[in-house]
Motif scaffolding. Structure first.
Motif, PDB file in Angstrom:
ATOM      1  N   TYR B 235      19.625 -37.718 -12.071  1.00  0.00           N
ATOM      2  CA  TYR B 235      19.512 -38.419 -10.792  1.00  0.00           C
ATOM      3  C   TYR B 235      19.292 -37.456  -9.624  1.00  0.00           C
ATOM      4  O   TYR B 235      18.759 -37.821  -8.583  1.00  0.00           O
ATOM      5  CB  TYR B 235      20.781 -39.247 -10.576  1.00  0.00           C
ATOM      6  CG  TYR B 235      20.698 -40.220  -9.456  1.00  0.00           C
ATOM      7  CD1 TYR B 235      19.706 -41.199  -9.430  1.00  0.00           C
ATOM      8  CD2 TYR B 235      21.620 -40.169  -8.407  1.00  0.00           C
ATOM      9  CE1 TYR B 235      19.634 -42.099  -8.392  1.00  0.00           C
ATOM     10  CE2 TYR B 235      21.550 -41.074  -7.361  1.00  0.00           C
ATOM     11  CZ  TYR B 235      20.556 -42.041  -7.349  1.00  0.00           C
ATOM     12  OH  TYR B 235      20.487 -42.921  -6.320  1.00  0.00           O
ATOM     13  N   SER B 261      18.628 -38.026 -18.385  1.00  0.00           N
ATOM     14  CA  SER B 261      19.902 -38.744 -18.412  1.00  0.00           C
ATOM     15  C   SER B 261      19.598 -40.242 -18.435  1.00  0.00           C
ATOM     16  O   SER B 261      18.488 -40.676 -18.098  1.00  0.00           O
ATOM     17  CB  SER B 261      20.741 -38.419 -17.174  1.00  0.00           C
ATOM     18  OG  SER B 261      20.183 -39.048 -16.032  1.00  0.00           O
ATOM     19  N   LYS B 263      20.658 -42.453 -16.480  1.00  0.00           N
ATOM     20  CA  LYS B 263      20.488 -43.015 -15.144  1.00  0.00           C
ATOM     21  C   LYS B 263      19.014 -43.058 -14.749  1.00  0.00           C
ATOM     22  O   LYS B 263      18.545 -44.036 -14.188  1.00  0.00           O
ATOM     23  CB  LYS B 263      21.276 -42.160 -14.153  1.00  0.00           C
ATOM     24  CG  LYS B 263      21.694 -42.875 -12.894  1.00  0.00           C
ATOM     25  CD  LYS B 263      22.853 -42.131 -12.284  1.00  0.00           C
ATOM     26  CE  LYS B 263      23.331 -42.674 -10.984  1.00  0.00           C
ATOM     27  NZ  LYS B 263      24.509 -41.933 -10.501  1.00  0.00           N
ATOM     28  N   VAL B 276      18.768 -38.471 -23.549  1.00  0.00           N
ATOM     29  CA  VAL B 276      19.722 -37.681 -24.326  1.00  0.00           C
ATOM     30  C   VAL B 276      21.113 -38.271 -24.097  1.00  0.00           C
ATOM     31  O   VAL B 276      21.454 -38.592 -22.959  1.00  0.00           O
ATOM     32  CB  VAL B 276      19.717 -36.218 -23.844  1.00  0.00           C
ATOM     33  CG1 VAL B 276      20.831 -35.425 -24.503  1.00  0.00           C
ATOM     34  CG2 VAL B 276      18.357 -35.582 -24.101  1.00  0.00           C
ATOM     35  N   THR B 279      23.890 -43.121 -25.991  1.00  0.00           N
ATOM     36  CA  THR B 279      22.997 -44.222 -26.330  1.00  0.00           C
ATOM     37  C   THR B 279      21.541 -43.764 -26.380  1.00  0.00           C
ATOM     38  O   THR B 279      20.627 -44.567 -26.429  1.00  0.00           O
ATOM     39  CB  THR B 279      23.154 -45.392 -25.332  1.00  0.00           C
ATOM     40  OG1 THR B 279      23.192 -44.844 -24.015  1.00  0.00           O
ATOM     41  CG2 THR B 279      24.427 -46.154 -25.583  1.00  0.00           C
ATOM     42  N   SER B 294      24.810 -34.530 -13.847  1.00  0.00           N
ATOM     43  CA  SER B 294      26.220 -34.253 -13.529  1.00  0.00           C
ATOM     44  C   SER B 294      27.003 -33.795 -14.761  1.00  0.00           C
ATOM     45  O   SER B 294      27.949 -33.030 -14.647  1.00  0.00           O
ATOM     46  CB  SER B 294      26.881 -35.496 -12.940  1.00  0.00           C
ATOM     47  OG  SER B 294      26.820 -36.566 -13.857  1.00  0.00           O
ATOM     48  N   GLN B 298      29.079 -39.167 -21.654  1.00  0.00           N
ATOM     49  CA  GLN B 298      28.093 -39.808 -22.523  1.00  0.00           C
ATOM     50  C   GLN B 298      26.793 -39.014 -22.592  1.00  0.00           C
ATOM     51  O   GLN B 298      26.013 -39.178 -23.506  1.00  0.00           O
ATOM     52  CB  GLN B 298      27.796 -41.242 -22.051  1.00  0.00           C
ATOM     53  CG  GLN B 298      28.978 -42.170 -22.155  1.00  0.00           C
ATOM     54  CD  GLN B 298      29.722 -42.300 -20.852  1.00  0.00           C
ATOM     55  OE1 GLN B 298      29.421 -41.599 -19.884  1.00  0.00           O
ATOM     56  NE2 GLN B 298      30.710 -43.173 -20.808  1.00  0.00           N
ATOM     57  N   HIS B 299      26.543 -38.174 -21.611  1.00  0.00           N
ATOM     58  CA  HIS B 299      25.380 -37.289 -21.702  1.00  0.00           C
ATOM     59  C   HIS B 299      25.737 -36.075 -22.560  1.00  0.00           C
ATOM     60  O   HIS B 299      25.000 -35.667 -23.438  1.00  0.00           O
ATOM     61  CB  HIS B 299      24.938 -36.830 -20.306  1.00  0.00           C
ATOM     62  CG  HIS B 299      23.634 -36.072 -20.320  1.00  0.00           C
ATOM     63  ND1 HIS B 299      22.416 -36.686 -20.420  1.00  0.00           N
ATOM     64  CD2 HIS B 299      23.380 -34.738 -20.299  1.00  0.00           C
ATOM     65  CE1 HIS B 299      21.454 -35.766 -20.433  1.00  0.00           C
ATOM     66  NE2 HIS B 299      22.012 -34.579 -20.368  1.00  0.00           N
ATOM     67  N   ASN B 313      22.556 -27.312 -10.538  1.00  0.00           N
ATOM     68  CA  ASN B 313      23.172 -28.427  -9.825  1.00  0.00           C
ATOM     69  C   ASN B 313      23.653 -27.918  -8.480  1.00  0.00           C
ATOM     70  O   ASN B 313      24.162 -26.802  -8.376  1.00  0.00           O
ATOM     71  CB  ASN B 313      24.355 -28.992 -10.630  1.00  0.00           C
ATOM     72  CG  ASN B 313      24.754 -30.380 -10.163  1.00  0.00           C
ATOM     73  OD1 ASN B 313      25.030 -30.585  -8.991  1.00  0.00           O
ATOM     74  ND2 ASN B 313      24.765 -31.319 -11.083  1.00  0.00           N
TER      75      ASN B 313
HETATM   76  C1  LIG Z   1      28.143 -46.942 -22.791  1.00  0.00           C
HETATM   77  C2  LIG Z   1      27.469 -45.909 -21.978  1.00  0.00           C
HETATM   78  C3  LIG Z   1      26.494 -45.167 -22.573  1.00  0.00           C
HETATM   79  C4  LIG Z   1      25.843 -44.186 -21.838  1.00  0.00           C
HETATM   80  N1  LIG Z   1      24.902 -43.441 -22.473  1.00  0.00           N
HETATM   81  C5  LIG Z   1      24.340 -42.416 -21.809  1.00  0.00           C
HETATM   82  C6  LIG Z   1      23.398 -41.570 -22.455  1.00  0.00           C
HETATM   83  O1  LIG Z   1      23.036 -41.758 -23.617  1.00  0.00           O
HETATM   84  N2  LIG Z   1      22.869 -40.541 -21.742  1.00  0.00           N
HETATM   85  C7  LIG Z   1      23.211 -40.296 -20.451  1.00  0.00           C
HETATM   86  O2  LIG Z   1      22.685 -39.339 -19.857  1.00  0.00           O
HETATM   87  N3  LIG Z   1      24.075 -41.094 -19.803  1.00  0.00           N
HETATM   88  C8  LIG Z   1      24.646 -42.152 -20.450  1.00  0.00           C
HETATM   89  N4  LIG Z   1      25.510 -42.965 -19.774  1.00  0.00           N
HETATM   90  C9  LIG Z   1      25.648 -42.816 -18.300  1.00  0.00           C
HETATM   91  C10 LIG Z   1      26.555 -41.681 -17.889  1.00  0.00           C
HETATM   92  O3  LIG Z   1      27.893 -42.139 -17.861  1.00  0.00           O
HETATM   93  C11 LIG Z   1      26.171 -41.175 -16.491  1.00  0.00           C
HETATM   94  O4  LIG Z   1      26.200 -42.264 -15.592  1.00  0.00           O
HETATM   95  C12 LIG Z   1      24.801 -40.529 -16.425  1.00  0.00           C
HETATM   96  O5  LIG Z   1      24.659 -39.565 -17.450  1.00  0.00           O
HETATM   97  C13 LIG Z   1      24.645 -39.849 -15.097  1.00  0.00           C
HETATM   98  O6  LIG Z   1      23.326 -39.416 -14.943  1.00  0.00           O
HETATM   99  P1  LIG Z   1      22.983 -38.193 -13.980  1.00  0.00           P
HETATM  100  O7  LIG Z   1      23.757 -36.989 -14.369  1.00  0.00           O
HETATM  101  O8  LIG Z   1      21.498 -38.087 -13.980  1.00  0.00           O
HETATM  102  O9  LIG Z   1      23.383 -38.760 -12.536  1.00  0.00           O
HETATM  103  P2  LIG Z   1      24.596 -38.416 -11.576  1.00  0.00           P
HETATM  104  O10 LIG Z   1      25.882 -38.538 -12.263  1.00  0.00           O
HETATM  105  O11 LIG Z   1      24.366 -39.222 -10.333  1.00  0.00           O
HETATM  106  O12 LIG Z   1      24.401 -36.889 -11.246  1.00  0.00           O
HETATM  107  C14 LIG Z   1      23.387 -36.367 -10.448  1.00  0.00           C
HETATM  108  C15 LIG Z   1      23.701 -34.895 -10.254  1.00  0.00           C
HETATM  109  O13 LIG Z   1      22.628 -34.260  -9.575  1.00  0.00           O
HETATM  110  C16 LIG Z   1      23.158 -33.327  -8.637  1.00  0.00           C
HETATM  111  N5  LIG Z   1      22.131 -33.160  -7.598  1.00  0.00           N
HETATM  112  C17 LIG Z   1      21.771 -34.040  -6.630  1.00  0.00           C
HETATM  113  N6  LIG Z   1      20.748 -33.556  -5.913  1.00  0.00           N
HETATM  114  C18 LIG Z   1      20.454 -32.337  -6.421  1.00  0.00           C
HETATM  115  C19 LIG Z   1      19.491 -31.338  -6.107  1.00  0.00           C
HETATM  116  N7  LIG Z   1      18.592 -31.504  -5.131  1.00  0.00           N
HETATM  117  N8  LIG Z   1      19.500 -30.205  -6.827  1.00  0.00           N
HETATM  118  C20 LIG Z   1      20.398 -30.004  -7.826  1.00  0.00           C
HETATM  119  N9  LIG Z   1      21.315 -30.927  -8.189  1.00  0.00           N
HETATM  120  C21 LIG Z   1      21.341 -32.076  -7.492  1.00  0.00           C
HETATM  121  C22 LIG Z   1      24.444 -33.961  -8.162  1.00  0.00           C
HETATM  122  O14 LIG Z   1      25.329 -32.953  -7.691  1.00  0.00           O
HETATM  123  C23 LIG Z   1      24.967 -34.646  -9.440  1.00  0.00           C
HETATM  124  O15 LIG Z   1      25.825 -33.777 -10.162  1.00  0.00           O
HETATM  125  C24 LIG Z   1      26.168 -43.958 -20.477  1.00  0.00           C
HETATM  126  C25 LIG Z   1      27.157 -44.717 -19.887  1.00  0.00           C
HETATM  127  C26 LIG Z   1      27.802 -45.683 -20.616  1.00  0.00           C
HETATM  128  C27 LIG Z   1      28.864 -46.468 -19.965  1.00  0.00           C
END
Ligand SMILES: Cc1cc2nc3c(=O)[nH]c(=O)nc-3n(C[C@H](O)[C@H](O)[C@H](O)COP(=O)(O)OP(=O)(O)OC[C@H]3O[C@@H](n4cnc5c(N)ncnc54)[C@H](O)[C@@H]3O)c2cc1C
Ligand SMILES: Nc1ncnc2c1ncn2[C@@H]1O[C@H](COP(=O)(O)O)[C@@H](O)[C@H]1O
Lengths: 287, 357
Positions: B235, B261, B263, B276, B279, B294, B298-299, B313
């Protein structure tokens, strides 16, 4: 909205605070006595879901936060009240020590049945977190659902309630699903649901007031019961009631502290450290 | 006499899920140790091919519940056929295994609570072995148990592994993480084995939940599990356009792909085959570069076995830094271009050296 009043329960647990370093041994294990305590982060989503559900029901809908744990766990019940829960209930008893998920689900089920009886009717909705950070099994919710014969929605990301039904969006392998389930229903809330909002002013004031009031007054909103009060059989609780035990533990790599951090320098320097410090990168660079 | 080792198969669109085959492979070893059969409980609709598949993977007997109501997974219907069938057995299975998928985690605890038996979650190691229970207030539990299911799982934020067992009551149940056991060698053709048709006596209360719509991302040809280098985005990319930047970085490496991810898959910035995690896919590349991810549990379960993890990050407290090997704290829009720059200039100077030599 002509929805009926909803009796909503949310199951929350106090867990060791793993964000702070206190109580975390050098090998990554947790010293439960020294560690700080916090509301299980997954249960914060469930609490928000319960508070949202209340708005979808009739004007006399109410949210009861329920926990099973040692006396200090009362803190998270106050926290739930601060966020807008109407009532709380805690099961606390030494005989519950070393409960596994099956024994926990039994004891919590007895606690819920107790609350249903006090209330004069069974609950409509039970919200759980996805999992706890210490037990980490995601089993307690579905096990309670089985015992109470509720419908069940796990990994719920969004929902609405109307006409004795819940419409929900849930995560499944490789996608999502929209389902409709009859009440009463037990719902486990995914951590992709809305974050818990701030405490309400009214809630915070309310907690201040009851903390200052008499024991009897406190017990109206923070009721503490033991196994006998909810007619739980001792042999089905704690160690005796747990079909599983941990027979052995090993260390497997340390969590944290291993990551080589690169920060506080110019971007070219930060990147340079990694690119130079990781010869394996070169093996895969295209020539 | 101990009962059999049973795997409950998981299916999507009548096809057997990979985790089921992994469990049959591992289950076979447990069955051999017990001197017992490996059986498979297949639930779904139009499952003839699936039955052949599980037999090829090693099932020595199949229990088949085939009914149109079972075409898609539904908690109450699936629970019904399992508890009705196993409930009438005088010797229950010794071991009952399911995948630790969103489906297995929904179903297994219901079955465990029905039979009032133990269930180990998210298992990563299985074995059969002895256990002696020598202390405890409950005297009925004392004794020596020569053949227990050993189910080991990570606990306390994965720094400890715990062996969990419960020999007092069969079936001894566990859910197993997908991707930890290898797929077994499949037989070329399925031998004749007994297939027992299981009755489907649904009750009115089983229909209390209705599926309105299932949105499943279709698999395509992208296979991220075979790459040496994965450049993964989250994200933190801010928008779908950020994927281009990831592609440029990935282009610097041989045998590389883009990972994602959940999201950003949910946001349709990239397709599901790139996901990755729990799920999505479980990957073990040589190098995993996580950009703006992040590091949610689950990731993490899908990528923590990568040889080298580099995390970019801007938040120094992001959970991903607790298990990455190299952490760069900074804005990915500055860090990645600089990385591409440095890799390219390094390569150019090395190419020059090659020419000069
Ligand atoms: C049943 C279930 C299954 C799931 N299965 C999966 C799965 O298979 N895979 C998966 O990935 N997730 C899964 N999830 C979701 C998981 O819980 C997280 O919500 C998801 O991984 C978060 O995605 P993210 O790290 O991209 O986003 P976020 O958690 O929003 O993290 C974004 C990160 O980017 C950083 N950031 C922001 N801007 C910048 C920038 N300009 N430069 C550098 N860093 C920056 C922030 O500091 C933050 O750490 C599942 C959830 C559930 C409930
Ligand atoms: N001791 C407890 N008290 C209240 N709720 C609990 C307790 N243990 C588990 N739960 C609920 O069950 C969910 C799943 O927990 P677990 O099975 O331990 O991962 C949690 O998110 C809580 O909602």
């Amino acid at each position: 909205m002509n929805n009926k009043d909803l009796d909503i329960y949310v199951l929350i647990k106090q867990v060791p605070d793993t964000r702070s370093k206190a109580g975390v041994n050098p090998d990554g294990t947790i010293d439960r006595a020294k560690a700080g305590k916090m509301l299980n982060p997954f249960d914060a989503y469930a609490l928000q879901a319960a508070l949202n559900a209340k708005k979808m029901g009739g004007p006399n809908s109410k949210v009861t936060a329920v926990t099973m744990g040692p006396p200090p766990a009362i803190d998270i019940l106050y926290q739930a009240l601060e966020h807008g829960a109407d009532n709380t209930l805690m099961l606390s008893d030494r005989r519950l020590a070393a409960s596994d998920t099956l024994a926990t689900s039994y004891a919590l089920c007895q606690t819920l049945e107790y609350a249903f009886k006090q209330n004069g009717r069974p609950g409509d909705l039970i919200f759980c977190g996805l999992q706890t950070t210490d037990g980490d099994t995601a089993q307690v919710g579905p096990e309670i659902s089985e015992r109470l014969d509720f419908t069940q929605i796990t990994y719920c990301e969004d929902f609405s309630i109307s006409d004795n039904e819940v419409h929900a969006k849930k995560i499944i392998e490789g996608g999502t699903q929209l389902v409709k389930a009859q009440l009463p229903s037990l719902i486990t809330i995914a951590n992709s649901y809305q974050k818990l909002k701030f405490k309400t002013l009214r809630g915070a004031q309310f907690v201040q007031d009851i903390k200052r009031s008499s024991k009897e007054e406190q017990a109206k909103f923070v009721e503490i019961i033991d196994l006998d009060a909810c007619h739980a059989e001792e042999l089905r609780c704690g160690l005796a009631g747990s079909p599983t035990i941990v027979s052995k533990t090993w260390k497997i790599g340390v969590v944290g502290g291993n990551c080589k951090m690169h920060q506080g320098k110019s971007v070219p320097d930060l990147v340079g450290e990694v690119v130079q410090g990781l010869p394996i990168l070169e093996e895969f660079v295209k020539i | 006499m101990a009962g059999e080792v049973m795997v409950v198969a998981e299916q999507v669109g009548s096809k057997v899920a990979p985790v089921t085959l992994e469990l049959l492979g591992e289950g076979k070893k447990l069955a051999l140790k017990l001197g017992q059969h490996l059986t498979c409980f297949v639930i779904g609709h139009n499952m003839q091919d699936a039955v052949q598949e599980v037999i090829k993977a090693g099932a020595q007997k199949v229990y088949l519940a085939d009914h149109q109501e079972l075409a898609e997974y539904k908690t109450l219907h699936y629970r019904r056929v399992i508890v009705d069938e196993l409930g009438k057995w005088t010797t229950p299975p010794h071991t009952l295994l399911m995948g630790s998928t969103t489906t297995g985690r929904d179903l297994a605890p219901r079955v465990a609570a029905f039979f009032e038996t133990g269930l180990t979650a998210d298992t990563i190691e299985l074995d059969i072995g002895p256990y002696e229970h020598t202390s405890g207030t409950d005297e009925t539990k004392l004794g020596y148990f020569p053949e227990c299911l050993y189910a080991s799982r990570p606990s306390f934020g994965e720094s400890l592994k715990a062996r969990i067992l419960g020999p007092w009551k069969d079936p001894q149940m566990a859910t197993i993480r997908p991707g930890v056991f290898p797929k077994p060698e499949m037989l070329d053709s399925a031998p004749e084995v007994e297939v027992v048709n299981v009755a489907c006596n649904f009750q009115g209360s089983d229909y209390r939940v209705e599926i309105k719509e299932t949105i499943r991302e279709l698999e395509t040809k992208v296979d991220i599990t075979a790459a040496d280098v994965i450049v993964a985005g989250g994200y933190g990319l801010g928008s779908g356009e950020g994927i281009d930047l990831l592609k440029q970085l990935a282009d610097c490496f041989e045998n590389s792909v883009i990972g994602a991810s959940r999201k950003i898959v949910d946001l349709s910035w990239i397709d599901y085959p790139h996901q990755v995690g729990q799920t999505g896919k479980t990957v073990r590349p040589k190098i995993y570069i996580a950009c703006g991810i992040s590091g949610a549990l689950q990731h993490r379960v899908g990528m923590q076995k990568s040889d080298h993890i580099i995390a970019i990050n801007k938040d120094p407290d992001a959970p991903i830094f607790s298990f990455a090997d190299h952490g760069i704290v900074g804005d990915l829009y500055q860090v990645i271009p600089e990385m591409i720059n440095q890799i390219k200039s390094k390569r150019n100077s090395e190419n020059k050296e090659l020419k000069n030599a």
